[in-house]
Motif scaffolding. Structure first.
Motif, PDB file in Angstrom:
ATOM      1  N   LEU A 106     -43.904  22.092 -31.480  1.00 43.47           N
ATOM      2  CA  LEU A 106     -43.423  22.751 -31.747  1.00 43.47           C
ATOM      3  C   LEU A 106     -44.450  24.296 -31.283  1.00 43.47           C
ATOM      4  O   LEU A 106     -44.707  24.609 -32.217  1.00 43.47           O
ATOM      5  N   ALA A 107     -43.923  25.305 -30.499  1.00 46.28           N
ATOM      6  CA  ALA A 107     -44.150  26.497 -30.825  1.00 46.28           C
ATOM      7  C   ALA A 107     -42.800  27.659 -30.488  1.00 46.28           C
ATOM      8  O   ALA A 107     -41.483  27.232 -30.141  1.00 46.28           O
ATOM      9  N   HIS A 108     -42.860  28.626 -31.625  1.00 48.53           N
ATOM     10  CA  HIS A 108     -41.640  29.133 -31.916  1.00 48.53           C
ATOM     11  C   HIS A 108     -41.849  31.178 -30.982  1.00 48.53           C
ATOM     12  O   HIS A 108     -40.699  31.329 -32.454  1.00 48.53           O
ATOM     13  N   SER A 109     -42.418  30.824 -30.244  1.00 51.89           N
ATOM     14  CA  SER A 109     -43.143  32.646 -30.079  1.00 51.89           C
ATOM     15  C   SER A 109     -43.465  32.333 -28.508  1.00 51.89           C
ATOM     16  O   SER A 109     -44.402  31.476 -28.399  1.00 51.89           O
ATOM     17  N   GLU A 110     -43.262  33.420 -27.830  1.00 51.92           N
ATOM     18  CA  GLU A 110     -44.608  33.366 -26.308  1.00 51.92           C
ATOM     19  C   GLU A 110     -45.655  33.176 -27.191  1.00 51.92           C
ATOM     20  O   GLU A 110     -46.193  32.937 -26.242  1.00 51.92           O
ATOM     21  N   ALA A 111     -46.341  33.934 -27.858  1.00 54.75           N
ATOM     22  CA  ALA A 111     -47.758  33.688 -28.494  1.00 54.75           C
ATOM     23  C   ALA A 111     -48.144  32.001 -28.486  1.00 54.75           C
ATOM     24  O   ALA A 111     -48.810  31.606 -28.342  1.00 54.75           O
ATOM     25  N   GLY A 112     -47.026  31.831 -29.507  1.00 52.19           N
ATOM     26  CA  GLY A 112     -47.697  29.980 -29.821  1.00 52.19           C
ATOM     27  C   GLY A 112     -47.194  28.996 -28.353  1.00 52.19           C
ATOM     28  O   GLY A 112     -47.785  28.715 -28.238  1.00 52.19           O
ATOM     29  N   MET A 113     -47.093  30.031 -27.023  1.00 48.93           N
ATOM     30  CA  MET A 113     -46.668  29.039 -26.336  1.00 48.93           C
ATOM     31  C   MET A 113     -47.731  29.412 -25.865  1.00 48.93           C
ATOM     32  O   MET A 113     -48.644  27.635 -25.017  1.00 48.93           O
ATOM     33  N   SER A 114     -48.217  30.284 -25.404  1.00 45.68           N
ATOM     34  CA  SER A 114     -49.849  30.464 -24.420  1.00 45.68           C
ATOM     35  C   SER A 114     -50.573  29.602 -25.432  1.00 45.68           C
ATOM     36  O   SER A 114     -51.404  29.079 -25.254  1.00 45.68           O
ATOM     37  N   ALA A 115     -50.861  30.210 -27.453  1.00 46.02           N
ATOM     38  CA  ALA A 115     -52.047  28.811 -28.108  1.00 46.02           C
ATOM     39  C   ALA A 115     -51.510  27.235 -27.508  1.00 46.02           C
ATOM     40  O   ALA A 115     -52.894  26.967 -26.928  1.00 46.02           O
ATOM     41  N   LEU A 116     -50.806  26.721 -26.813  1.00 48.00           N
ATOM     42  CA  LEU A 116     -50.363  25.467 -26.683  1.00 48.00           C
ATOM     43  C   LEU A 116     -50.918  25.103 -25.373  1.00 48.00           C
ATOM     44  O   LEU A 116     -51.347  24.702 -25.236  1.00 48.00           O
ATOM     45  N   ARG A 117     -50.816  26.093 -24.448  1.00 52.42           N
ATOM     46  CA  ARG A 117     -51.154  26.357 -22.905  1.00 52.42           C
ATOM     47  C   ARG A 117     -52.848  25.767 -22.956  1.00 52.42           C
ATOM     48  O   ARG A 117     -53.258  24.818 -22.197  1.00 52.42           O
ATOM     49  N   LEU A 118     -53.446  26.782 -23.743  1.00 58.98           N
ATOM     50  CA  LEU A 118     -54.930  26.772 -24.023  1.00 58.98           C
ATOM     51  C   LEU A 118     -55.032  24.834 -24.420  1.00 58.98           C
ATOM     52  O   LEU A 118     -55.943  24.786 -23.532  1.00 58.98           O
ATOM     53  N   GLY A 158     -42.970  23.529 -26.523  1.00 57.28           N
ATOM     54  CA  GLY A 158     -43.697  22.078 -26.573  1.00 57.28           C
ATOM     55  C   GLY A 158     -44.779  22.249 -26.338  1.00 57.28           C
ATOM     56  O   GLY A 158     -44.687  22.097 -24.982  1.00 57.28           O
ATOM     57  N   MET A 159     -45.564  21.496 -27.041  1.00 58.46           N
ATOM     58  CA  MET A 159     -46.397  20.118 -25.842  1.00 58.46           C
ATOM     59  C   MET A 159     -46.405  19.304 -26.227  1.00 58.46           C
ATOM     60  O   MET A 159     -46.324  18.615 -27.452  1.00 58.46           O
ATOM     61  N   TYR A 160     -46.189  18.918 -25.672  1.00 59.09           N
ATOM     62  CA  TYR A 160     -45.747  16.748 -25.374  1.00 59.09           C
ATOM     63  C   TYR A 160     -46.923  16.389 -24.662  1.00 59.09           C
ATOM     64  O   TYR A 160     -47.772  16.522 -23.883  1.00 59.09           O
ATOM     65  N   HIS A 161     -47.307  15.591 -26.166  1.00 62.58           N
ATOM     66  CA  HIS A 161     -48.411  14.924 -26.041  1.00 62.58           C
ATOM     67  C   HIS A 161     -48.368  13.164 -25.592  1.00 62.58           C
ATOM     68  O   HIS A 161     -49.029  12.420 -27.165  1.00 62.58           O
ATOM     69  N   PRO A 162     -48.155  11.965 -24.608  1.00 70.22           N
ATOM     70  CA  PRO A 162     -47.729  10.644 -25.236  1.00 70.22           C
ATOM     71  C   PRO A 162     -48.531  10.238 -24.876  1.00 70.22           C
ATOM     72  O   PRO A 162     -47.765   9.371 -26.222  1.00 70.22           O
ATOM     73  N   PRO A 163     -49.946  10.275 -25.674  1.00 70.13           N
ATOM     74  CA  PRO A 163     -50.336   8.939 -25.679  1.00 70.13           C
ATOM     75  C   PRO A 163     -50.782   9.139 -27.779  1.00 70.13           C
ATOM     76  O   PRO A 163     -51.678   7.612 -27.678  1.00 70.13           O
ATOM     77  N   GLY A 164     -50.352  10.154 -27.546  1.00 69.31           N
ATOM     78  CA  GLY A 164     -50.903  10.023 -29.633  1.00 69.31           C
ATOM     79  C   GLY A 164     -49.473   9.387 -30.677  1.00 69.31           C
ATOM     80  O   GLY A 164     -49.080   8.507 -29.456  1.00 69.31           O
ATOM     81  N   GLY A 165     -49.706   9.661 -31.424  1.00 70.09           N
ATOM     82  CA  GLY A 165     -48.941   8.607 -31.758  1.00 70.09           C
ATOM     83  C   GLY A 165     -49.360   8.522 -33.815  1.00 70.09           C
ATOM     84  O   GLY A 165     -49.494   8.959 -34.340  1.00 70.09           O
ATOM     85  N   THR A 166     -49.104   7.543 -34.209  1.00 76.82           N
ATOM     86  CA  THR A 166     -49.412   7.043 -35.953  1.00 76.82           C
ATOM     87  C   THR A 166     -49.638   5.698 -35.261  1.00 76.82           C
ATOM     88  O   THR A 166     -49.517   4.519 -34.578  1.00 76.82           O
ATOM     89  N   LEU A 167     -50.374   5.462 -36.944  1.00 71.57           N
ATOM     90  CA  LEU A 167     -50.630   3.994 -37.155  1.00 71.57           C
ATOM     91  C   LEU A 167     -50.221   3.912 -38.672  1.00 71.57           C
ATOM     92  O   LEU A 167     -50.021   5.091 -39.354  1.00 71.57           O
TER      93      LEU A 167
END
Ligand SMILES: Cc1cc2nc3c(=O)[nH]c(=O)nc-3n(C[C@H](O)[C@H](O)[C@H](O)COP(=O)(O)OP(=O)(O)OC[C@H]3O[C@@H](n4cnc5c(N)ncnc54)[C@H](O)[C@@H]3O)c2cc1C
Ligand SMILES: [Zn+2]
Lengths: 406, 973, 80
Positions: A106-118, A158-167
């Motif tokens: 999750l991002a909680h600000s404009e700057a957070g979104m930019s960081a995720l965009r990278l 937010g940044m959604y990354h489908p192939p990730g997860g847990t084991l």
């Protein structure tokens, strides 16, 4: 239909010499041993573990796996690592309960979104599935999220990354340990390494708690949170601070949370395990130490954070907290070296709170490193030399201070 | 069901009926009931279905040790109904069933136990791999107990943080005695007790304490003393969650009818802790040992004594301790038919109890134990076996009261890092090595004699008092002598598993783990409890270790029959009792700071954002391009609240030395009437802060830092001078002063309205610093700065005056078209000037040189300036990221800026866009980016990769910043 | 594990009120002839003592003093 109940890994007598000795029965150590045997035919290998397999970070972590890092150096490694899980499950014939449910940061600000965009752009450039989503899409992915502005830090997207997860972390350990053992690697639990013998700048032997001397030309320091102590035995000081870190689970519930949700701003992440528990990890204690005891602070903090992000969790109960050690480097990237400054002494540590996901793949390349004596290209960025050159890794954007103020 | 209403031990009000809805049916209980006892009174016997095999489960204990009693209560899943007080109108629903607990369509799973040996998940479902996701879906569905209520609102969750001298955990006879002993030494005591009343195991026992006082009466006597003691603060219905290092505990209290809260989080720090948590029972392991109808001794006994409910009509007992015999005798007295009592022990019983049993019509069988329970859904028959397994006898019954004996609740000790050791006499894990200031008492030492328990409690209380400096050594010595005279710990049974075929003998109910599963895991190498529990999941369920805690080590020890290794206890981790996140979260404060001009900006329709600890105005309209705000600054005059800047005073004889240490420039050139712009680096030469410094009097400096650093600057400067012993003072004035920046070509005109001082460029030039009075009464520090690239005055005034100054400026500026502008407009304005924002254009990989700011560095090795060494070492380094300016070029749209965070690529990633915007004044898209130095040369063509762009690249060209007003005329106007 | 620290000015306080400042490494070295390796050692390398170490602490939510204590990193107890 079912086999007999055989030991997952064999018991064996500790010999007085090996081609390679691996200190630490964590995931990095075991993976390296497995690949040494599998890919390089080096089967005369002993893993020395002071307690039991998985009693370090590898058995205590929350096993979030993903390949959406910030720098290309890391992306390469983690991407290959993520793709390795299904292969390992089949190759080892062991179900590690890989759940590629996808991660939502999750991002909680404009700057957070930019960081995720990278991160998103970098992943997409490498052909890795990852996308930016807005708050509404976040809610579609995780209906229990509160996307209103009641939050202290409202969700922007937010940044959604489908192939990730847990084991399930222990399963991974058991599976690879089984595989390593089948290939001839010896696993010795309750065998602590107490000192190293170095002659003419070359590793000669290790000494265990009960005074046994084991000769070997190659030693891997894969002692996780304790790796600085092992390095000290070789007269090497490491750029790490060892910080206690905690995780906790709720009581098991029927499925309601389908992805790993994380928020840097709230210092919290959570997912629901296949058993139904909500698993969540917290931030580290801000001082170093070797105790894995928990404190009252973080379970409260986690509850505050999670119930704000997902209000329905208010009605969910925590069941257990535990602690582990995170060997943190100043730039959140690991330390991987070998034959420097001591011949035959290999280091694979500094994985902090993020070294589970990369363990098998790092093990694969560490094995190559140890078998050939030459550092594979993919591991080169992680040399300790980077600190003397002021070339810190960019995995974290701004300087972090886990230890002293510098 | 008829209640026993005459008992003096009752905790219910039989005349006060309460209603509840269970599974859509309306039932009634009475005041004082727990949800479970109310259901029991209504004839409900099957409470739940087990998680793996869907076996029926019933009421087994009354202290919440297993998931058997879990239901959804008022929307909260997995509620321990046996410890939840009934409230009128409660809604209770069973969980994890398709149908009802009585008729669960998944019952057939019980026949597949053979297919689910220990660790079976790991051997199946992954081949072929394509099927794994489908299997996984099933596994997920099958797992878990209750359903989360998505719209659950909850109630009021309070928080209490206490400091005290001694914390006593447990309000039984030992805990109460300890509390009283310590309180009488004049200390402050906090005592917590899990049940809704004090008394512990005395509380319901009619056995004699002294000849004429029964134990329950003694419990009430002690409780009265506790309740009236002025030094003791006691909390009932309060569950310990954690006992941490340094004698801190956390607990939560359940709100009663009269409390204003539903639950309360309690954190207590003390000097010393007494742990008097007593015992729970060690489950007896035999075939179908968890069939509804099988229950523990305390459960059966308290159902009658506390709740007035006989557990059934005919009960067979299988016990291993005197308390089991006491319960049998008492329940028999109360009217329960008891055909037989099997006692695991051959000898060692209290002869008086044996005598009484023999005199009753109960068949008392020494050396016998429960073997197997029959009955499809509920117990209908039991087979008892002699402990060596040679003889068998069966009895019809609807209740089996079974317990192998006791087991101390030593979880708190384990959490406090005590080491326990297996004790052969009691069969308990007893304290062996204790941490300082932690004192176990009573039954934790294996004591069973009431007087010994109290004596041990008093001793613990006095020891705790001694930790707090209030010792009474003589009394302690007397008590020690007295304890020696009293009966010591009872001999306990060590029997782990009842003899017979290893069928469905359950070690852990929550996870459906049988003895067989434990052995299978041992075979596979998981042959110590710590490993075994991870492989079989025994004890990792929501019963929090209560059922298998003691038995698992014993069973494993049995597996190693020939070994001499004693059973090992396993780790207990907080919380000891499952605790709502709502309770942990407590009051949920949302704490943030507002600037002193907050309200004024609110009135101007500011859109605020949280920035660190602050709320700051980001926009003043819904036009997020901020066109009007930006144009106002360029053409007229804008006003921005910059109160969040760090503001500091540093003074004293060594003040300059301190500045030289942390600032990268030469601070000896700082003079009065001028500000000097400079920066701070860390020891990797990475830019961490920038701001201006001025001298206000001799050795007296005033300086600013970025918003993010305001909180840590004092720490930083003192840290880096900590070895020097320099004489200077450093005061953080950030909250004392507000700050407003007035920017734009008409700024001077606006400000002249508030002062008669000469503001002309000659009298007050760029980088000038003046102290003046504004609007007749506001003392202000005014400086001419150029961050946004237009003529500007930054005014620092006391916080209390900041709002007023804002108002005055707005009024004065009205004729000149003044408008407030926010962070986004400022962001664009400063970017046009090539000014960096730390964290946006700089990062961990960049040094001051990389940002093109190396000019700020002045060599002064004698100052040992923080960052200087790294700057020297990296000055000529290659292969680094560099900050460049760029503009968009054909074939891309030159007016469309790439989004921040887009990456710069060719064959691989070469850098990224830090900030890029369309510039209204320049009518082109420009930006700042970090790129590898090979691509940093002016004129280099860059390809930009935006997320979601489908590999369509944007084109840009490196240009030299600043983009706007290159000569800097406008800031010097 | 919870930590209690004794501030020379404020006395025994909850550890979370403080900021850790690293093991006591001594004053900043002279800059002359400092190799990058030596410098990195001062800045980044740590002893990581498993036992008692002398270390710096800052009373952040308190008096604002930097001071040193001895602490056992294995038990998290301050040593007097
Ligand atoms: C609470 C927590 C949550 C985490 N969450 C995640 C996550 O979600 N995702 C992720 O990727 N990573 C996560 N991690 C990090 C991850 O667990 C570690 O980075 C990883 O386990 C490191 O593996 P390792 O094999 O190097 O070390 P470890 O697993 O720590 O193994 C080291 C082993 O060395 C042994 N040892 C130590 N000294 C000696 C000696 N002298 N002789 C012999 N043996 C010795 C130890 O007993 C230990 O078993 C988390 C960590 C923690 C603590
Ligand atoms: Zn202080």
């Amino acid at each position: 239909m079912f086999g007999k109940y055989k030991r997952l890994w064999k018991k064996s007598r500790l010999k007085s010499s090996y081609d390679a000795v691996i200190i630490g029965g964590g995931l990095h150590g075991i993976s390296t041993a497995y690949f040494l045997a599998k890919n390089y035919g080096m089967t005369d290998v002993a893993i020395l573990e002071k307690r039991y397999i998985g009693f370090g970070g590898a058995g205590r972590n929350t096993a979030i796996v993903r390949a959406n890092q910030r720098t290309k150096e890391n992306l390469r490694l983690y991407d290959e690592g993520l793709k390795l899980w299904p292969k390992l499950m089949q190759e080892l014939d062991f179900n590690m309960l890989f759940f590629n449910c996808g991660n939502l940061n999750l991002a909680h600000s404009e700057a957070g979104m930019s960081a995720l965009r990278l991160q998103v752009a970098s992943a997409q450039f490498h052909g890795i599935q990852s996308e930016l989503v807005n708050a509404k899409q976040c809610k579609e992915l995780v209906p229990v999220l509160d996307i209103s502005d009641r939050l202290a830090f409202p969700i922007f997207g937010g940044m959604y990354h489908p192939p990730g997860g847990t084991l399930r972390p222990e399963s991974v350990l058991w599976g690879i340990a089984k595989g390593a053992s089948q290939k001839g690697v010896q696993i010795h639990q309750e065998t602590e390494v107490k000192s190293l013998e170095i002659k003419n700048n070359k590793v000669v032997s290790v000494k265990t708690g009960d005074g046994k001397k084991i000769h070997t030309p190659r030693v891997l320091n894969a002692a996780g949170g304790y790796s600085a102590l092992i390095a000290n035995m070789a007269g090497i000081r490491l750029p790490v601070d060892v910080l206690p870190i905690q995780a906790m689970v709720s009581q098991p519930l029927k499925p309601f949370l389908d992805h790993v949700v994380s928020s840097g701003v709230y210092h919290a992440y959570a997912n629901q395990s296949l058993k139904g528990e909500v698993v969540t990890g917290s931030h580290m204690d801000p001082w170093p130490g070797y105790t894995t005891q928990v404190t009252a602070r973080y379970i409260k903090h986690q509850a505050e954070a999670l119930t704000e992000l997902m209000p329905c969790l208010r009605g969910v109960k925590f069941m257990r907290t535990w602690g582990g050690l995170a060997d943190m480097t100043p730039d959140m990237a690991p330390i991987i070296d070998g034959n420097h400054p001591i011949d035959g002494f290999y280091i694979d540590c500094g994985w902090g709170y993020f070294g589970f996901k990369s363990a098998p793949v790092t093990g694969k390349y560490m094995a190559k490193f140890m078998a050939t004596g030459k550092c594979p290209e993919i591991l080169k960025p992680f040399t300790m030399k980077r600190f003397a050159q002021h070339r810190l890794s960019g995995e974290t954007a701004s300087p972090v201070n886990y230890g002293p103020w510098n | 069901m008829n209640r026993l209403t005459h008992l003096p031990t009752l905790r219910i009000q039989p005349s006060k009926a309460l209603s509840l809805t269970y599974n859509k049916k309306r039932l009634t209980g009475v005041e004082g009931d727990s949800v479970a006892t109310a259901l029991y009174a209504n004839g409900i016997r099957i409470f739940s279905r087990s998680v793996k095999y869907h076996r029926p489960r019933g009421l087994y204990s009354l202290d919440g040790e297993s998931s058997n009693c879990f239901m959804a209560v008022d929307g909260v899943p997995n509620t321990r109904t046996c410890t939840t007080l009934l409230k009128d109108g409660m809604t209770v629903n069973p969980q994890n069933v398709i149908g009802t607990p009585e008729h669960d369509w998944l019952f057939f799973l019980d026949y597949f136990g053979w297919a689910m040996p220990a660790g079976f998940y790991h051997r199946h479902f992954h081949r072929p791999y394509v099927l794994w996701p489908t299997f996984r879906k099933w596994i997920r569905k099958a797992a878990g107990f209750g359903n989360v209520s998505k719209n659950w609102e909850g109630g009021i969750y309070d928080e209490l943080h206490l400091n005290t001298d001694v914390t006593v955990i447990g309000g039984g006879p030992a805990g109460m005695s300890a509390a009283l002993a310590a309180a009488n030494q004049g200390l402050r005591i906090v005592l917590i007790e899990g049940r809704p009343w004090l008394g512990g195991f005395f509380e319901y026992s009619p056995e004699p304490y002294t000849l004429d006082i029964p134990r329950y009466e003694r419990a009430r006597e002690l409780a009265r003393e506790i309740e009236k003691h002025p030094n003791i603060r006691w909390f009932c219905h309060t569950y310990l969650m954690g006992l941490y290092g340094n004698h801190q505990i956390t607990a939560f209290q359940k709100g009663g009818e009269k409390d204003y809260f539903d639950e309360r989080y309690i954190e207590v720090r003390s000097q010393s802790v007494v742990v008097a948590t007593g015992c729970i029972e060690r489950p007896l392991i035999f075939e179908h040992n968890e069939r509804p109808g099988v229950m523990q001794v305390g459960c059966a006994h308290r159902l009658a004594r506390t709740y007035g409910l006989l557990p059934g009509t005919k009960a067979v007992f299988s016990v291993g301790h005197d308390q089991g015999l006491e319960a049998a005798l008492d329940l028999h007295q109360l009217g329960l038919k008891i055909p037989a009592v099997a006692d695991i022990r051959f000898d060692g019983q209290n002869p008086d109890l044996v005598d009484r049993l023999n005199k009753s019509e109960i068949r008392y069988m020494r050396g016998w134990v429960a073997g197997k329970v029959y009955g499809h859904h509920q117990t209908s028959k039991i087979t008892l076996r002699s402990t060596e397994g040679t003889r068998e006898e069966s009895y019809d019954c609807d209740v089996v009261v079974a317990s192998a004996g006791h087991t101390p609740v030593s979880g708190p000790l384990i959490m406090a890092q005590a080491k326990l050791r297996f004790d052969l006499h009691t069969g308990f894990f007893l304290p062996h090595r204790l941490p300082g200031n932690v004192h176990p008492a009573g039954r934790l030492w294996g004591l069973t004699d009431p007087h010994a328990i109290e004596c041990s409690g008093m001793m613990a209380g006095l020891k705790a008092a001694a930790d707090c400096g209030a010792a009474d050594d003589n009394r302690l010595k007397d008590l020690k002598e007295k304890l020696k005279e009293l009966p010591g710990p009872e001999r306990g049974t060590k029997l782990a598993i009842s003899p017979g075929k290893p069928g469905k003998q359950f070690v852990c109910f929550d996870e459906d783990v049988t003895v067989k599963n434990i052995y299978q895991a041992c075979d596979m190498g998981f042959d110590v409890p710590e490993l075994n529990k991870r492989f079989t999941a025994a004890g990792t369920g929501p019963g929090q270790w209560g059922i298998p805690g003691h038995n698992l080590p014993l069973v494993i020890s049995k597996y190693h029959a020939d070994s001499t290794i004693p059973p090992m206890p396993t780790t207990i981790r907080p919380p000891m009792a499952p605790t709502l996140m709502a309770t942990y979260a407590g009051k949920r404060h949302n704490i943030f700071k507002r600037t002193p001009a907050h309200e004024w900006q609110e009135k101007a329709h500011a859109i605020f954002r949280r920035v660190g600890v602050w709320k700051r105005a980001r926009y003043f309209s819904k036009d997020y391009s901020c066109k009007t705000e930006i144009e106002t600054v360029h053409q007229a005059v804008g006003i921005i609240d910059v109160s969040t800047l760090g503001k500091f005073r540093l003074f004293g004889p060594d003040a300059l030395k301190a500045l030289q240490r942390v600032y990268i420039g030469d601070m000896s050139t700082v003079k009065k009437g001028r500000v000097k712009y400079s920066a701070m680096c860390n020891d990797d030469g990475c830019l961490i802060d920038d701001g201006v410094v001025t001298l206000t009097a001799e050795n007296d400096y005033y300086f600013t830092t970025s918003t993010g650093r305001a909180g840590t600057t004092v720490e930083w400067i003192r840290y880096h001078t900590r070895y020097d012993g320099w004489n200077f003072h450093l005061v953080n004035l950030t909250d004392a002063y507000g700050a407003i920046n007035l920017a734009g070509p008409k700024a001077r005109k606006v400000l002249s309205e508030l002062t008669d001082d000469d503001l002309s460029n000659e009298a007050f030039p760029f980088t000038g610093y003046r102290e003046m009075t504004l609007a007749g009464k506001i003392p202000a520090r005014v400086m001419r700065l150029g961050f946004v690239g237009e003529l500007s005055f930054e005014m620092h005034v006391s916080s209390s005056m900041t709002g007023y100054l804002w108002k005055c400026l707005m009024e004065a500026g009205k004729p000149f078209g003044i408008r407030p502008f926010g962070l986004e407009a400022q962001n664009v304005l400063r970017m046009q000037k090539g000014h960096v924002i730390i964290g946006q254009e700089s990062e961990i990989r960049t040094t001051l040189h990389d940002l093109g700011m190396g000019g700020l560095w002045y060599k002064k090795p004698e100052s040992k300036t923080v960052g200087a060494v790294a700057l020297k070492q990296t000055k000529h380094q290659k292969d680094r990221l560099k900050l460049v300016g760029f503009k968009m070029v054909e074939p891309s749209d030159p007016k469309r800026a790439p989004k921040d965070g887009s990456i710069i690529v060719n064959d691989t990633i070469r850098g990224h866009v830090c900030t890029a915007r369309y510039s209204f004044i320049l009518n082109e898209a420009i930006g700042l980016a970090l790129v590898e130095d090979k691509y940093a040369g002016i004129g280099t063509q860059l390809e930009i990769f935006e997320d979601g762009s489908d590999h369509q690249r944007l084109h840009a060209q490196v240009v030299k910043p600043p983009f706007y007003d290159i000569e800097g005329h406008r800031i010097r106007m | 594990m919870s930590l209690t620290i004794t501030c020379p000015i404020c006395g025994k306080r909850n550890g979370y009120e403080f900021r850790y400042g690293g093991q006591d490494k001594g004053p900043r070295p002279e800059e002359d002839g400092l190799t990058p390796e030596k410098w990195a050692e001062y800045v980044h390398l740590n002893e990581n003592t498993g036992g008692i170490q002398k270390e710096w602490w800052f009373h952040r939510s308190g008096c604002g003093l930097w001071f040193t204590i001895l602490r056992d990193t294995q038990t998290n107890q301050e040593i007097k």
